[in-house]
Design an enzyme around this catalytic site. Structure first.
Site, PDB file in Angstrom:
ATOM      1  N   HIS A  98       2.786  10.376 -26.726  1.00 45.73           N
ATOM      2  CA  HIS A  98       2.540  11.022 -28.014  1.00 45.73           C
ATOM      3  C   HIS A  98       3.725  11.850 -28.508  1.00 45.73           C
ATOM      4  CE1 HIS A  98       0.845  13.641 -24.780  1.00 45.73           C
ATOM      5  NE2 HIS A  98       1.564  14.562 -25.409  1.00 45.73           N
ATOM      6  N   ASN A 156      11.454  12.793 -17.296  1.00 47.11           N
ATOM      7  CA  ASN A 156      10.687  12.129 -16.245  1.00 47.11           C
ATOM      8  C   ASN A 156      11.358  10.846 -15.785  1.00 47.11           C
ATOM      9  OD1 ASN A 156       7.598  13.118 -17.810  1.00 47.11           O
ATOM     10  ND2 ASN A 156       8.544  14.053 -16.029  1.00 47.11           N
ATOM     11  N   ARG A 195       0.812  -1.214   0.000  1.00 49.15           N
ATOM     12  CA  ARG A 195       0.000   0.000   0.000  1.00 49.15           C
ATOM     13  C   ARG A 195       0.848   1.267   0.000  1.00 49.15           C
ATOM     14  NH1 ARG A 195      -4.210  -1.876   4.816  1.00 49.15           N
ATOM     15  NH2 ARG A 195      -5.132  -3.663   3.694  1.00 49.15           N
ATOM     16  N   SER A 248      -0.280  11.126 -19.487  1.00 52.95           N
ATOM     17  CA  SER A 248       0.018  11.738 -20.780  1.00 52.95           C
ATOM     18  C   SER A 248       1.476  12.156 -20.803  1.00 52.95           C
ATOM     19  CB  SER A 248      -0.897  12.962 -20.965  1.00 52.95           C
ATOM     20  OG  SER A 248      -0.534  13.713 -22.099  1.00 52.95           O
ATOM     21  N   CYS A 298       0.469  15.285 -14.941  1.00 51.01           N
ATOM     22  CA  CYS A 298       0.792  14.307 -15.992  1.00 51.01           C
ATOM     23  C   CYS A 298       1.352  13.042 -15.354  1.00 51.01           C
ATOM     24  CB  CYS A 298       1.780  14.913 -16.983  1.00 51.01           C
ATOM     25  SG  CYS A 298       1.114  16.316 -17.901  1.00 51.01           S
TER      26      CYS A 298
END
Length: 282
Positions: free
Chosen positions: A224, A194, A138, A184, A157
């Site tokens: 994308h 990231n 958890r 996204s 995001c």
């Protein structure tokens, strides 16, 4: 070559060859000139990086790992939602006159809740569980808080981290793994940014909990490539990659709140030519 390069090249080729286009559809993002920003997209991209083998830093072009670290510490350590606390301009487009991005990102990390063990915000709850109950299933965070979305200047995001600890055969220390969930992603502008920053965060949490960093699993719902980025991506993935650099942390730091971007140590980082002035859709 760097395994991060292999993964990035394969992902980009898959999007370009097998993705679907949003051209002609109703889309929210716009280019600076007001033109709709269409994409070629792929649903459900999953990439796996093993930090025990190498650090996932792209060599096709340089990723500014210090700036990426600064941003992730701005969210997770400072728990700030004000760009005046950040040492880059990546959030300027979404800030109001006072520098706030609303109840987003760092704001959510700093919200405290009551648990059986006491009052914690999300970061301190993760650290508490990793140290006191590491095999819990958890241990996770969530930035996508629906009741606050209307007060966020940009919906999150990269919105969730799930931590999972394993005891590997023959290893004395526990291994810390994590899943990064992202709704996204602009592949050209943000993919390796990231990946690098959350790999650093995983390493930091592992170090302060006396564990070793294991795998980072990156799940992207909508990966994308923007229409104006396609030629850049095509050129980028034809470049010759270099070997992965060595990335370590200052071993003297044992408190997460003492880390700075300068405690991320990078050696032997060779890269291709940097890509400047990437247009960003907002």
């Amino acid at each position: 070559m760097s395994k991060a390069d292999d993964i990035f090249i394969a992902m980009c080729r898959d999007i370009l060859e097998n993705g679907t286009s949003t051209e002609g559809e109703k889309v929210r993002p716009r280019w600076e000139d007001g033109t709709p920003a269409y994409t070629i997209k792929k649903f459900g991209v999953v990439n796996r990086y093993d930090l025990r083998e190498e650090f996932p830093l792209l060599t096709l072009r340089r990723t500014a790992i210090k700036s990426a670290t600064d941003e992730v510490l701005w969210i997770w350590q400072q728990k700030s939602n004000n760009i005046h606390d950040l040492h880059s301009h990546i959030w300027d487009e979404w800030a109001d006159a006072d520098g706030s991005i609303g109840k987003a990102y760092g704001y959510q990390m700093g919200v405290r809740h009551e648990y059986r063990e006491g009052m914690f915000d999300q970061v301190d709850r993760v650290l508490y569980d990793l140290k006191n109950n590491p095999f819990s299933r958890r241990i996770m965070t969530n930035l996508y808080v629906h009741q606050d979305l209307h007060e966020m200047n940009l919906y999150p995001c990269a919105y969730g981290m799930t931590f999972n600890v394993t005891q590997e055969k023959g290893e004395e220390k526990l291994t810390l793994n994590a899943v990064l969930n992202q709704r996204s992603q602009d592949v050209l502008a943000a993919n390796n940014w990231n990946v690098a920053q959350y790999a650093v965060l995983l390493m930091m949490f592992a170090q302060v909990c006396d564990m070793r960093a294991g795998e980072l699993l990156h799940v992207i719902a909508d990966a994308h490539i923007y229409d104006r980025h396609v030629p850049v991506i095509r050129e980028l993935i034809e470049r010759t990659p270099y070997p992965a650099p060595k990335v370590t942390l200052n071993p003297e730091i044992h408190d997460f709140y003492q880390f700075t971007k300068d405690d991320v140590l990078v050696e032997h980082y060779e890269t291709g030519e940097q890509i400047l002035n990437i247009p960003i859709a907002v």
